[in-house]
Scaffold this motif. Structure first.
Motif, PDB file in Angstrom:
ATOM      1  N   ILE A  15       0.870  -1.178   0.000  1.00 48.37           N
ATOM      2  CA  ILE A  15       0.000   0.000   0.000  1.00 48.37           C
ATOM      3  C   ILE A  15       0.905   1.225   0.000  1.00 48.37           C
ATOM      4  CG2 ILE A  15      -1.771   1.292   1.255  1.00 48.37           C
ATOM      5  CD1 ILE A  15      -2.589  -1.410   2.560  1.00 48.37           C
ATOM      6  N   GLN A  16       0.779   2.052  -1.047  1.00 48.73           N
ATOM      7  CA  GLN A  16       1.637   3.223  -1.163  1.00 48.73           C
ATOM      8  C   GLN A  16       0.791   4.483  -1.309  1.00 48.73           C
ATOM      9  OE1 GLN A  16       3.909   3.328  -4.758  1.00 48.73           O
ATOM     10  NE2 GLN A  16       5.070   5.139  -4.167  1.00 48.73           N
ATOM     11  N   LYS A  17       0.981   5.418  -0.397  1.00 44.59           N
ATOM     12  CA  LYS A  17       0.272   6.702  -0.452  1.00 44.59           C
ATOM     13  C   LYS A  17       0.981   7.592  -1.456  1.00 44.59           C
ATOM     14  CE  LYS A  17      -2.366   9.767   2.141  1.00 44.59           C
ATOM     15  NZ  LYS A  17      -3.551  10.067   1.408  1.00 44.59           N
ATOM     16  N   GLU A  18       0.220   8.254  -2.312  1.00 45.89           N
ATOM     17  CA  GLU A  18       0.773   9.181  -3.301  1.00 45.89           C
ATOM     18  C   GLU A  18      -0.163  10.377  -3.399  1.00 45.89           C
ATOM     19  OE1 GLU A  18       1.728   9.298  -8.056  1.00 45.89           O
ATOM     20  OE2 GLU A  18       1.709   7.363  -7.051  1.00 45.89           O
ATOM     21  N   LYS A  19       0.191  11.475  -2.707  1.00 46.26           N
ATOM     22  CA  LYS A  19      -0.674  12.647  -2.557  1.00 46.26           C
ATOM     23  C   LYS A  19      -1.988  12.202  -1.929  1.00 46.26           C
ATOM     24  CE  LYS A  19       1.587  15.293  -6.154  1.00 46.26           C
ATOM     25  NZ  LYS A  19       1.460  16.023  -7.400  1.00 46.26           N
ATOM     26  N   ASP A  20      -3.142  12.474  -2.572  1.00 50.29           N
ATOM     27  CA  ASP A  20      -4.438  12.050  -2.018  1.00 50.29           C
ATOM     28  C   ASP A  20      -4.820  10.636  -2.428  1.00 50.29           C
ATOM     29  OD1 ASP A  20      -4.883  14.401  -0.665  1.00 50.29           O
ATOM     30  OD2 ASP A  20      -6.120  15.297  -2.237  1.00 50.29           O
ATOM     31  N   ASN A  21      -3.992  10.000  -3.248  1.00 46.85           N
ATOM     32  CA  ASN A  21      -4.296   8.674  -3.786  1.00 46.85           C
ATOM     33  C   ASN A  21      -3.590   7.570  -3.012  1.00 46.85           C
ATOM     34  OD1 ASN A  21      -5.565  10.160  -5.793  1.00 46.85           O
ATOM     35  ND2 ASN A  21      -3.843   9.990  -7.197  1.00 46.85           N
ATOM     36  N   ILE A  22      -4.058   6.348  -3.210  1.00 46.17           N
ATOM     37  CA  ILE A  22      -3.377   5.167  -2.678  1.00 46.17           C
ATOM     38  C   ILE A  22      -3.190   4.184  -3.830  1.00 46.17           C
ATOM     39  CG2 ILE A  22      -3.591   3.144  -1.190  1.00 46.17           C
ATOM     40  CD1 ILE A  22      -4.989   4.820   0.861  1.00 46.17           C
ATOM     41  N   ASN A  23      -1.945   3.701  -3.994  1.00 47.69           N
ATOM     42  CA  ASN A  23      -1.647   2.640  -4.957  1.00 47.69           C
ATOM     43  C   ASN A  23      -1.617   1.324  -4.203  1.00 47.69           C
ATOM     44  OD1 ASN A  23      -1.253   4.399  -7.210  1.00 47.69           O
ATOM     45  ND2 ASN A  23       0.700   4.979  -6.327  1.00 47.69           N
ATOM     46  N   LEU A  24      -2.369   0.358  -4.691  1.00 46.04           N
ATOM     47  CA  LEU A  24      -2.469  -0.945  -4.042  1.00 46.04           C
ATOM     48  C   LEU A  24      -1.898  -2.019  -4.947  1.00 46.04           C
ATOM     49  CD1 LEU A  24      -6.142  -0.286  -3.105  1.00 46.04           C
ATOM     50  CD2 LEU A  24      -4.388  -0.665  -1.393  1.00 46.04           C
ATOM     51  N   THR A  25      -0.993  -2.815  -4.407  1.00 47.73           N
ATOM     52  CA  THR A  25      -0.461  -3.957  -5.139  1.00 47.73           C
ATOM     53  C   THR A  25      -1.172  -5.203  -4.635  1.00 47.73           C
ATOM     54  OG1 THR A  25       1.685  -2.879  -5.364  1.00 47.73           O
ATOM     55  CG2 THR A  25       1.618  -5.259  -5.726  1.00 47.73           C
ATOM     56  N   ILE A  26      -1.794  -5.928  -5.570  1.00 43.65           N
ATOM     57  CA  ILE A  26      -2.609  -7.091  -5.244  1.00 43.65           C
ATOM     58  C   ILE A  26      -1.992  -8.339  -5.875  1.00 43.65           C
ATOM     59  CG2 ILE A  26      -4.934  -8.090  -5.337  1.00 43.65           C
ATOM     60  CD1 ILE A  26      -5.054  -5.328  -4.077  1.00 43.65           C
ATOM     61  N   GLN A  27      -1.765  -9.356  -5.071  1.00 46.61           N
ATOM     62  CA  GLN A  27      -1.309 -10.651  -5.581  1.00 46.61           C
ATOM     63  C   GLN A  27      -2.542 -11.503  -5.846  1.00 46.61           C
ATOM     64  OE1 GLN A  27       1.379 -12.658  -2.942  1.00 46.61           O
ATOM     65  NE2 GLN A  27       1.326 -14.548  -4.111  1.00 46.61           N
ATOM     66  N   SER A  28      -2.596 -12.113  -7.042  1.00 50.71           N
ATOM     67  CA  SER A  28      -3.813 -12.842  -7.395  1.00 50.71           C
ATOM     68  C   SER A  28      -3.536 -13.945  -8.402  1.00 50.71           C
ATOM     69  CB  SER A  28      -4.820 -11.856  -7.986  1.00 50.71           C
ATOM     70  OG  SER A  28      -5.845 -12.526  -8.656  1.00 50.71           O
ATOM     71  N   SER A  29      -4.359 -14.982  -8.360  1.00 45.81           N
ATOM     72  CA  SER A  29      -4.255 -16.088  -9.319  1.00 45.81           C
ATOM     73  C   SER A  29      -4.715 -15.672 -10.710  1.00 45.81           C
ATOM     74  CB  SER A  29      -5.083 -17.278  -8.840  1.00 45.81           C
ATOM     75  OG  SER A  29      -6.452 -16.915  -8.749  1.00 45.81           O
ATOM     76  N   ILE A  30      -5.414 -14.537 -10.852  1.00 45.38           N
ATOM     77  CA  ILE A  30      -5.881 -14.091 -12.170  1.00 45.38           C
ATOM     78  C   ILE A  30      -4.960 -13.049 -12.793  1.00 45.38           C
ATOM     79  CG2 ILE A  30      -8.310 -14.651 -11.742  1.00 45.38           C
ATOM     80  CD1 ILE A  30      -8.793 -11.620 -11.302  1.00 45.38           C
ATOM     81  N   THR A  31      -3.857 -12.702 -12.130  1.00 43.68           N
ATOM     82  CA  THR A  31      -2.967 -11.650 -12.633  1.00 43.68           C
ATOM     83  C   THR A  31      -2.521 -11.914 -14.066  1.00 43.68           C
ATOM     84  OG1 THR A  31      -2.190 -11.105 -10.419  1.00 43.68           O
ATOM     85  CG2 THR A  31      -0.807 -10.401 -12.247  1.00 43.68           C
ATOM     86  N   ALA A  61      -6.485   4.102  -6.119  1.00 43.07           N
ATOM     87  CA  ALA A  61      -7.751   4.619  -5.587  1.00 43.07           C
ATOM     88  C   ALA A  61      -7.579   6.109  -5.308  1.00 43.07           C
ATOM     89  CB  ALA A  61      -8.134   3.877  -4.317  1.00 43.07           C
ATOM     90  N   ILE A  62      -8.502   6.919  -5.818  1.00 46.67           N
ATOM     91  CA  ILE A  62      -8.433   8.364  -5.608  1.00 46.67           C
ATOM     92  C   ILE A  62      -9.223   8.766  -4.356  1.00 46.67           C
ATOM     93  CG2 ILE A  62      -8.088   8.815  -8.070  1.00 46.67           C
ATOM     94  CD1 ILE A  62     -11.057   9.652  -8.217  1.00 46.67           C
ATOM     95  N   LYS A  63      -9.115  10.034  -3.994  1.00 47.27           N
ATOM     96  CA  LYS A  63      -9.728  10.551  -2.763  1.00 47.27           C
ATOM     97  C   LYS A  63     -11.224  10.240  -2.680  1.00 47.27           C
ATOM     98  CE  LYS A  63     -10.241  14.790  -0.096  1.00 47.27           C
ATOM     99  NZ  LYS A  63     -10.038  16.250  -0.063  1.00 47.27           N
ATOM    100  N   GLU A  64     -11.958  10.469  -3.772  1.00 49.83           N
ATOM    101  CA  GLU A  64     -13.412  10.209  -3.797  1.00 49.83           C
ATOM    102  C   GLU A  64     -13.710   8.757  -3.434  1.00 49.83           C
ATOM    103  OE1 GLU A  64     -17.623  10.502  -5.219  1.00 49.83           O
ATOM    104  OE2 GLU A  64     -16.188  12.005  -4.549  1.00 49.83           O
ATOM    105  N   THR A  65     -12.946   7.839  -4.000  1.00 49.54           N
ATOM    106  CA  THR A  65     -13.125   6.410  -3.725  1.00 49.54           C
ATOM    107  C   THR A  65     -12.802   6.099  -2.266  1.00 49.54           C
ATOM    108  OG1 THR A  65     -12.557   5.901  -6.014  1.00 49.54           O
ATOM    109  CG2 THR A  65     -12.441   4.080  -4.441  1.00 49.54           C
ATOM    110  N   LEU A  66     -11.726   6.671  -1.779  1.00 50.88           N
ATOM    111  CA  LEU A  66     -11.310   6.418  -0.396  1.00 50.88           C
ATOM    112  C   LEU A  66     -12.340   6.917   0.607  1.00 50.88           C
ATOM    113  CD1 LEU A  66      -7.549   7.368  -0.805  1.00 50.88           C
ATOM    114  CD2 LEU A  66      -8.512   5.067  -0.612  1.00 50.88           C
ATOM    115  N   GLU A  67     -13.022   8.010   0.276  1.00 47.80           N
ATOM    116  CA  GLU A  67     -14.025   8.583   1.188  1.00 47.80           C
ATOM    117  C   GLU A  67     -15.304   7.759   1.242  1.00 47.80           C
ATOM    118  OE1 GLU A  67     -14.444  12.593  -0.253  1.00 47.80           O
ATOM    119  OE2 GLU A  67     -12.652  13.277   0.819  1.00 47.80           O
ATOM    120  N   LYS A  68     -15.641   7.030   0.177  1.00 52.34           N
ATOM    121  CA  LYS A  68     -16.920   6.323   0.113  1.00 52.34           C
ATOM    122  C   LYS A  68     -16.820   4.827   0.364  1.00 52.34           C
ATOM    123  CE  LYS A  68     -19.555   9.475  -2.695  1.00 52.34           C
ATOM    124  NZ  LYS A  68     -20.319   9.707  -3.907  1.00 52.34           N
TER     125      LYS A  68
END
Length: 194
Positions: A15-31, A61-68
């Motif tokens: 999970i990496q914060k970048e200004k008001d956004n968050i970058n998420l790295t997801i490990q998955s079998s469908i990658t 995820a942007i600020k709007e998404t994080l708030e809701k």
């Protein structure tokens, strides 16, 4: 557009914060089946794949998404329900899900009922979102049928398959969840609230 039928679980690896956004790295079998710019629902939140690295991919995820949504509650190694966008011509096994979370709710009761589970959730009803018994609701991206409905709470029944193949098995009293209310119900509610 999604159906609320979860394909697999992903694991949050960074999970990496970048200004008001968050970058998420997801490990998955469908990658390996994903491509950049593709939409994937994460606990019901439609996010765009922006990078792919071996068995993991990155979404922002942007600020709007994080708030809701409940994204601010996500932690390293949390399980996330994943569903890729529906293909035209596929069966609609769940219900019409947009991947646009309306608000969060909170788990207030979990009952094991001789082979299945009944989960009850509370939400702020001031946004005029509603549930009805036997109506559709999406909880963390999972298409479900409402069992009991009150003005600011509802319950759903979870079969063993859903319990084992989604992150419902990690829910506790107080767990914050994403809610997307039935799109048809939202239109009707808006028409009658005028």
């Amino acid at each position: 557009m999604f159906t609320g039928i979860i394909e697999t679980l992903g694991i949050i690896k960074h999970i990496q914060k970048e200004k008001d956004n968050i970058n998420l790295t997801i490990q998955s079998s469908i990658t390996s089946e994903l491509k950049i710019d593709q939409s994937v629902a994460h606990n019901g939140v439609c996010l765009t794949v922006v990078a792919i690295k071996e068995n993991s991919y990155v979404v922002t995820a942007i600020k709007e998404t994080l708030e809701k949504t409940n994204l601010n509650h996500w932690k390293f190694n949390d399980n996330v329900n994943l569903e890729r966008a529906m293909r035209l011509g596929d069966r609609l096994d769940g219900h019409i899900v947009q991947g646009h979370v309306d608000q969060t709710g909170i788990c207030i009761e979990i009952l094991e009922t001789n082979g299945s589970w009944k989960f009850t959730f509370k939400y702020d009803s001031s946004a005029n979102n509603i549930t009805i018994e036997k109506g559709s609701i999406t909880v963390n991206g999972v298409s479900l049928t409402v069992v009991d409905s009150k003005r600011d709470e509802f319950s759903v029944a979870i079969i063993p398959y859903t319990y084992e193949h989604t992150n419902f098995k990690s829910f506790e009293i107080g767990t914050v969840i994403n809610l997307e209310f039935d799109v048809i119900g939202k239109y009707v509610s808006k028409l009658y609230s005028k």
